[in-house]
Design a protein around this motif. Sequence first.
Motif, PDB file in Angstrom:
ATOM      1  N   GLN A  79       0.825  -1.210   0.000  1.00 40.42           N
ATOM      2  CA  GLN A  79       0.000   0.000   0.000  1.00 40.42           C
ATOM      3  C   GLN A  79       0.861   1.262   0.000  1.00 40.42           C
ATOM      4  OE1 GLN A  79       0.034  -2.253   2.431  1.00 40.42           O
ATOM      5  NE2 GLN A  79       0.697  -1.177   4.278  1.00 40.42           N
ATOM      6  N   THR A  80       2.112   1.174   0.485  1.00 41.97           N
ATOM      7  CA  THR A  80       2.995   2.348   0.468  1.00 41.97           C
ATOM      8  C   THR A  80       3.802   2.440  -0.821  1.00 41.97           C
ATOM      9  OG1 THR A  80       4.828   1.170   1.521  1.00 41.97           O
ATOM     10  CG2 THR A  80       3.280   2.287   2.987  1.00 41.97           C
ATOM     11  N   LEU A  81       3.668   1.413  -1.679  1.00 42.64           N
ATOM     12  CA  LEU A  81       4.496   1.351  -2.896  1.00 42.64           C
ATOM     13  C   LEU A  81       3.664   1.473  -4.171  1.00 42.64           C
ATOM     14  CD1 LEU A  81       6.589  -1.699  -1.669  1.00 42.64           C
ATOM     15  CD2 LEU A  81       7.330   0.685  -1.685  1.00 42.64           C
ATOM     16  N   VAL A  82       2.434   1.952  -4.053  1.00 41.35           N
ATOM     17  CA  VAL A  82       1.524   2.036  -5.195  1.00 41.35           C
ATOM     18  C   VAL A  82       2.168   2.830  -6.332  1.00 41.35           C
ATOM     19  CG1 VAL A  82      -0.673   3.035  -5.972  1.00 41.35           C
ATOM     20  CG2 VAL A  82      -0.566   1.756  -3.838  1.00 41.35           C
ATOM     21  N   GLY A  83       2.017   2.317  -7.547  1.00 44.26           N
ATOM     22  CA  GLY A  83       2.510   3.043  -8.716  1.00 44.26           C
ATOM     23  C   GLY A  83       3.967   2.800  -9.051  1.00 44.26           C
ATOM     24  N   LEU A  84       4.592   1.800  -8.420  1.00 44.53           N
ATOM     25  CA  LEU A  84       6.002   1.518  -8.697  1.00 44.53           C
ATOM     26  C   LEU A  84       6.185   0.118  -9.274  1.00 44.53           C
ATOM     27  CD1 LEU A  84       7.829   2.823  -5.479  1.00 44.53           C
ATOM     28  CD2 LEU A  84       7.801   3.884  -7.726  1.00 44.53           C
ATOM     29  N   ASP A  85       7.091   0.002 -10.224  1.00 41.61           N
ATOM     30  CA  ASP A  85       7.622  -1.298 -10.634  1.00 41.61           C
ATOM     31  C   ASP A  85       8.935  -1.447  -9.883  1.00 41.61           C
ATOM     32  OD1 ASP A  85       5.577  -1.880 -12.370  1.00 41.61           O
ATOM     33  OD2 ASP A  85       6.688  -1.407 -14.188  1.00 41.61           O
ATOM     34  N   ILE A  86       9.086  -2.556  -9.167  1.00 43.08           N
ATOM     35  CA  ILE A  86      10.260  -2.754  -8.315  1.00 43.08           C
ATOM     36  C   ILE A  86      10.965  -4.040  -8.713  1.00 43.08           C
ATOM     37  CG2 ILE A  86      11.074  -3.063  -5.942  1.00 43.08           C
ATOM     38  CD1 ILE A  86       8.281  -1.756  -5.144  1.00 43.08           C
TER      39      ILE A  86
END
Length: 135
Positions: A79-86
């Motif tokens: 939920q804190t990493l929304v919008g990222l490709d990691i």
Amino acid sequence: MVSRGFDREKRLLTARHFTAVFDSPDAKVPGKHVLLLARENGLDHPRLGLVIGKKNVKLAVERNRLKRVIRESFRHHQQTLVGLDIVVIARKGLGELENPELHQQFGKLWKRLARNRPRPESPPEPPGVADSSHA
């Protein structure tokens, strides 16, 4: 609300997805025996890719354990990493860490990544644009 699962849409599945992150990461977060690369993906959920090579983690059972632990940690922090490709890149020594230590380390890495990410809401203004309204 982002679902807590780790279904297909939360994974980097194609070589093209991985290459996009490798070629132009927006953020790099080094950790103990690991490197996280991240790039904005324009989606309403994060996606995770794992690179855990035989060269750095010899035994398949260790590579699989690492993948399980990293995915689990990712699920809890997504939920804190929304919008990222990691992309998580394992280095030598990661396989020697115990599960609690891995969870702790990745908890910190996700937080650092969330803190260091570029803010898409406020793109930097080109020089001269901000003061042109006073003309």
